[in-house]
Design a protein around this motif. Structure first.
Motif, PDB file in Angstrom:
ATOM      1  N   THR A 120       0.740  -1.198   0.087  1.00  0.00           N
ATOM      2  CA  THR A 120       0.110  -0.098   0.058  1.00  0.00           C
ATOM      3  C   THR A 120       1.032   1.136   0.147  1.00  0.00           C
ATOM      4  O   THR A 120       2.062   1.232   0.444  1.00  0.00           O
ATOM      5  CB  THR A 120      -0.886   0.054   1.206  1.00  0.00           C
ATOM      6  N   TRP A 121       0.213   2.378  -0.728  1.00  0.00           N
ATOM      7  CA  TRP A 121       0.940   3.531  -0.393  1.00  0.00           C
ATOM      8  C   TRP A 121       0.092   4.895  -0.586  1.00  0.00           C
ATOM      9  O   TRP A 121      -1.208   4.573  -1.116  1.00  0.00           O
ATOM     10  CB  TRP A 121       2.226   3.841  -1.484  1.00  0.00           C
ATOM     11  N   GLY A 122       0.300   5.904  -0.523  1.00  0.00           N
ATOM     12  CA  GLY A 122      -0.645   7.035  -0.354  1.00  0.00           C
ATOM     13  C   GLY A 122      -0.445   7.853  -1.769  1.00  0.00           C
ATOM     14  O   GLY A 122       0.681   7.843  -2.063  1.00  0.00           O
ATOM     15  N   THR A 123      -1.778   8.082  -2.253  1.00  0.00           N
ATOM     16  CA  THR A 123      -1.569   9.139  -3.452  1.00  0.00           C
ATOM     17  C   THR A 123      -2.748   9.949  -3.531  1.00  0.00           C
ATOM     18  O   THR A 123      -3.655   9.949  -2.504  1.00  0.00           O
ATOM     19  CB  THR A 123      -1.368   8.193  -4.687  1.00  0.00           C
ATOM     20  N   GLY A 124      -2.903  10.896  -4.565  1.00  0.00           N
ATOM     21  CA  GLY A 124      -4.044  11.542  -4.575  1.00  0.00           C
ATOM     22  C   GLY A 124      -5.180  11.480  -5.491  1.00  0.00           C
ATOM     23  O   GLY A 124      -4.791  10.667  -6.694  1.00  0.00           O
ATOM     24  N   LEU A 125      -6.469  11.129  -5.180  1.00  0.00           N
ATOM     25  CA  LEU A 125      -7.500  10.771  -6.183  1.00  0.00           C
ATOM     26  C   LEU A 125      -8.179  11.939  -6.518  1.00  0.00           C
ATOM     27  O   LEU A 125      -8.821  12.846  -5.737  1.00  0.00           O
ATOM     28  CB  LEU A 125      -8.437   9.624  -5.596  1.00  0.00           C
ATOM     29  N   VAL A 126      -8.264  12.396  -8.020  1.00  0.00           N
ATOM     30  CA  VAL A 126      -8.962  13.421  -8.389  1.00  0.00           C
ATOM     31  C   VAL A 126     -10.475  13.174  -8.481  1.00  0.00           C
ATOM     32  O   VAL A 126     -11.003  12.382  -9.279  1.00  0.00           O
ATOM     33  CB  VAL A 126      -8.433  13.985  -9.781  1.00  0.00           C
ATOM     34  N   LEU A 127     -11.330  13.856  -7.557  1.00  0.00           N
ATOM     35  CA  LEU A 127     -12.845  13.608  -7.616  1.00  0.00           C
ATOM     36  C   LEU A 127     -13.564  14.354  -8.566  1.00  0.00           C
ATOM     37  O   LEU A 127     -14.440  13.911  -9.342  1.00  0.00           O
ATOM     38  CB  LEU A 127     -13.243  13.766  -6.470  1.00  0.00           C
ATOM     39  N   ASP A 128     -12.984  15.486  -8.779  1.00  0.00           N
ATOM     40  CA  ASP A 128     -13.629  16.602  -9.710  1.00  0.00           C
ATOM     41  C   ASP A 128     -12.367  17.579 -10.051  1.00  0.00           C
ATOM     42  O   ASP A 128     -11.539  17.589  -9.235  1.00  0.00           O
ATOM     43  CB  ASP A 128     -14.935  17.204  -8.826  1.00  0.00           C
ATOM     44  N   PRO A 129     -12.579  18.251 -11.108  1.00  0.00           N
ATOM     45  CA  PRO A 129     -11.430  19.284 -11.230  1.00  0.00           C
ATOM     46  C   PRO A 129     -11.281  20.320 -10.121  1.00  0.00           C
ATOM     47  O   PRO A 129     -12.044  20.717  -9.454  1.00  0.00           O
ATOM     48  CB  PRO A 129     -12.021  20.201 -12.247  1.00  0.00           C
ATOM     49  N   GLY A 130      -9.953  20.000  -9.831  1.00  0.00           N
ATOM     50  CA  GLY A 130      -9.461  20.810  -8.608  1.00  0.00           C
ATOM     51  C   GLY A 130      -9.434  20.080  -7.245  1.00  0.00           C
ATOM     52  O   GLY A 130      -9.193  20.906  -6.354  1.00  0.00           O
ATOM     53  N   CYS A 131     -10.178  19.198  -7.123  1.00  0.00           N
ATOM     54  CA  CYS A 131     -10.619  18.660  -5.977  1.00  0.00           C
ATOM     55  C   CYS A 131     -10.148  17.044  -5.851  1.00  0.00           C
ATOM     56  O   CYS A 131     -10.392  16.094  -6.374  1.00  0.00           O
ATOM     57  CB  CYS A 131     -12.212  18.226  -5.771  1.00  0.00           C
ATOM     58  N   ILE A 132      -8.982  16.996  -5.025  1.00  0.00           N
ATOM     59  CA  ILE A 132      -8.258  15.693  -4.847  1.00  0.00           C
ATOM     60  C   ILE A 132      -8.184  15.439  -3.162  1.00  0.00           C
ATOM     61  O   ILE A 132      -8.148  16.182  -2.169  1.00  0.00           O
ATOM     62  CB  ILE A 132      -6.756  15.980  -5.121  1.00  0.00           C
ATOM     63  N   VAL A 133      -8.291  13.925  -3.070  1.00  0.00           N
ATOM     64  CA  VAL A 133      -8.537  13.744  -1.693  1.00  0.00           C
ATOM     65  C   VAL A 133      -7.543  12.346  -1.393  1.00  0.00           C
ATOM     66  O   VAL A 133      -6.712  11.939  -2.463  1.00  0.00           O
ATOM     67  CB  VAL A 133      -9.913  12.724  -1.267  1.00  0.00           C
ATOM     68  N   PRO A 134      -6.899  12.251  -0.446  1.00  0.00           N
ATOM     69  CA  PRO A 134      -5.970  11.447  -0.261  1.00  0.00           C
ATOM     70  C   PRO A 134      -6.410   9.865  -0.336  1.00  0.00           C
ATOM     71  O   PRO A 134      -7.371   9.690   0.150  1.00  0.00           O
ATOM     72  CB  PRO A 134      -5.339  11.601   1.288  1.00  0.00           C
ATOM     73  N   MET A 135      -5.712   9.185  -1.035  1.00  0.00           N
ATOM     74  CA  MET A 135      -6.302   7.775  -1.382  1.00  0.00           C
ATOM     75  C   MET A 135      -5.290   6.772  -1.033  1.00  0.00           C
ATOM     76  O   MET A 135      -3.959   7.068  -1.139  1.00  0.00           O
ATOM     77  CB  MET A 135      -6.403   7.617  -2.944  1.00  0.00           C
ATOM     78  N   TRP A 136      -5.635   5.617  -0.258  1.00  0.00           N
ATOM     79  CA  TRP A 136      -4.635   4.507   0.269  1.00  0.00           C
ATOM     80  C   TRP A 136      -4.706   3.628  -0.910  1.00  0.00           C
ATOM     81  O   TRP A 136      -5.950   2.972  -1.267  1.00  0.00           O
ATOM     82  CB  TRP A 136      -5.423   3.809   1.638  1.00  0.00           C
ATOM     83  N   ALA A 137      -3.718   3.568  -1.900  1.00  0.00           N
ATOM     84  CA  ALA A 137      -3.561   2.629  -2.931  1.00  0.00           C
ATOM     85  C   ALA A 137      -3.446   1.283  -2.383  1.00  0.00           C
ATOM     86  O   ALA A 137      -2.356   0.929  -1.617  1.00  0.00           O
ATOM     87  CB  ALA A 137      -2.715   3.117  -3.859  1.00  0.00           C
TER      88      ALA A 137
END
Ligand SMILES: CC(C)(COP(=O)(O)OP(=O)(O)OC[C@H]1O[C@@H](n2cnc3c(N)ncnc32)[C@H](O)[C@@H]1OP(=O)(O)O)[C@@H](O)C(=O)NCCC(=O)NCCS
Length: 469
Positions: A120-137
């Motif tokens: 596992t590692w952390g990355t960002g998920l783009v939910l909507d333009p300009g809106c990124i949440v931390p995602m546990w990959a």
């Protein structure tokens, strides 16, 4: 005169070039997250496995022998040689502060080799333009065939989800090879993908022609240059491309066809430069003979403007001596379809691709923007009790959402919708539609509520996740 210091300096390696990609500016709006390597193992899963005589431990990827045994276990789990993980994946994982977790059986003859793996590692998920949440990959989920169906996968996956939620991650994600395993843990298919086959001779072209019209040019480049251009275009544009992950430098080696395993495929690369001399797009491809016709397989195509996108597709589709163009991991709503004179020249197969699991309803829904003002009460059922409950989602006239967790006795004046965490995870991006899931009996909501939710959650742009991980 040569400088003696520079003449003895070793030539930069591909690994150096990949590490240098880390220096690119981060995508705008990238949130901070706790590195996975710093997140403690979940106690409940540790207990569950201990009660079955098994040990649950992290593996230090810097320890050669331990790392090699971990990769051996991955190869066993997937029934194929995953030795490629020994090379690039390790440096990527270390660079990302990722973590490797293994389950060990002390009674086994090779007790130091894990019987189950997860990375596992952390990355960002783009939910909507300009809106990124931390995602546990999450990746490399395997259980040795000698230890299957004893609840090991369940303990590992639940453990990762609880650990990630405890560390403040809004969602977890994985790109699956087995689609039927993950719904039970609250994952839902979120962003799908299409594999394209386009008959060049039939396709025709009704899209823009920027090269012919003098707005830009196409040139061949080396794959190393393509890797840098892909990384830099991605960093520049990813925050505006919903569905994508913000990614990590190692991705661009594979996208540019520089992975050692891919060496024999003979990749080529071409860039599009606009009339101001700025590189706006790159395509990496290989050419193979199939059924007596040459086929051009697109490995990656990334464009930062409509002109670049059109010019690169047009380059592939009008390439001399090519009968067919194929491409994978394209969007379900890919614009190139509308650039073809004959859309029937394009055939595609669709499959689920990115599976997402919301870990924090308020953080995930509160992070994206919506297309219509309104409100609704979501009664979210989470069988793992990570983030269920009642939530009031309110969207203002600017499309900003706010989410408030409701107490048991609160009764706001808004329609009530009942939804499971897996379904809500599918609906988060807006590819799956509320009305469709209601019609399928997977969401309980009245017609007025689903009509509003369908408009509010509509994606701002075609969704795509252009990588697997
Ligand atoms: C898939 C895999 C990880 C499951 O591991 P496991 O330890 O046997 O799974 P568990 O005993 O914890 O079972 C967990 C649940 O998944 C179900 N399940 C297990 N394997 C499954 C499969 N291949 N397809 C569908 N469901 C499966 C079990 O029935 C069980 O359901 P329940 O908890 O609702 O009763 C393991 O079989 C494996 O390593 N397979 C090869 C590698 C692979 O496919 N990895 C997944 C990559 S996406």
């Amino acid at each position: 005169m040569t400088n003696p210091a520079s003449s003895t300096a070793p030539a930069p390696t591909l690994e150096d070039a990949i590490a240098a990609l880390d220096a690119l500016p981060a995508p705008h709006g990238l949130p901070a997250w706790t590195p996975a390597a710093e997140v403690p193992l979940d106690r409940a899963s540790g207990e569950a496995l201990r009660s079955r005589g098994l040990e649950y431990r992290t593996i230090d990827a810097r320890d050669d022998a331990a790392y090699e045994r971990f990769v051996q276990a991955i190869s066993r789990g997937f029934l194929e040689d995953r030795a490629e993980h020994l090379v690039g994946w390790r440096s990527t994982l270390l660079q990302l502060d990722g973590r490797l977790v293994g389950v060990f059986d002390p009674a086994a003859p090779h007790a130091e080799t894990p019987v189950a793996t997860i990375g596992t590692w952390g990355t960002g998920l783009v939910l909507d333009p300009g809106c990124i949440v931390p995602m546990w990959a999450i990746s490399v989920v395997t259980v040795s065939s000698t230890h299957r169906r004893r609840g090991i996968a369940r303990a590992m996956l639940e453990g990762e989800l609880r650990a990630a939620a405890g560390a403040g991650y809004a969602v977890a994600g994985l790109t699956v090879s087995e689609a039927t395993i993950y719904g039970r843990y609250g994952f839902g298919p979120s962003v799908g993908a299409r594999q394209f086959t386009i008959d060049n001779r039939r396709a025709g072209w009704v899209g823009p022609r920027p090269v012919e019209e003098g707005r830009g040019r196409i040139d061949p480049i080396e794959r190393e240059e393509a890797m840098r251009a892909l990384a830099s275009l991605h960093a520049e544009t990813v925050a505006e491309r919903p569905g994508e992950v913000t990614g990590w430098p190692g991705l661009w080696r594979d996208a540019a066809g520089l992975h050692p395993e891919e060496e024999e495929k003979g990749f080529r690369a071409v860039q599009y430069t606009d009339d101001e001399g700025r590189v706006r797009g790159v395509v990496v491809y290989s050419i193979k003979e199939a059924d007596g016709k040459a086929a051009l397989r697109i490995q990656s195509l990334l464009a930062a403007s409509t002109d670049a996108y059109a010019a690169l597709w047009r380059f592939a589709l009008t390439h001399d001596l090519i009968g067919t163009v194929t491409a994978n991991l394209r969007s379900l709503d890919e614009p190139v379809r509308w650039m073809l004179e004959d859309q029937r020249a394009l055939t595609s197969t669709e499959h689920d691709h990115h599976w997402v699991r919301i870990l924090d309803v308020a953080a995930a829904l509160g992070a994206r923007r919506y297309r219509a003002a309104g409100s609704v009460v979501l009664e979210v059922e989470d069988p793992l009790a990570i983030t269920g409950g009642r939530f009031l989602l309110t969207v203002d006239d600017e499309g900003t959402g706010s989410v408030q967790q409701l107490s048991a006795d609160a009764a706001p004046d808004a329609a009530v919708v009942q939804v499971g965490i897996s379904e809500l995870s599918s609906l988060l991006h807006g590819e799956a539609r509320w009305g469709t899931l209601a019609a399928a009996g997977r969401v309980m909501a009245d017609a007025t509520a689903t009509a509003w939710l369908d408009v509010a959650f509509a994606p701002a742009a075609p969704l795509q996740l252009s990588i697997g991980y």
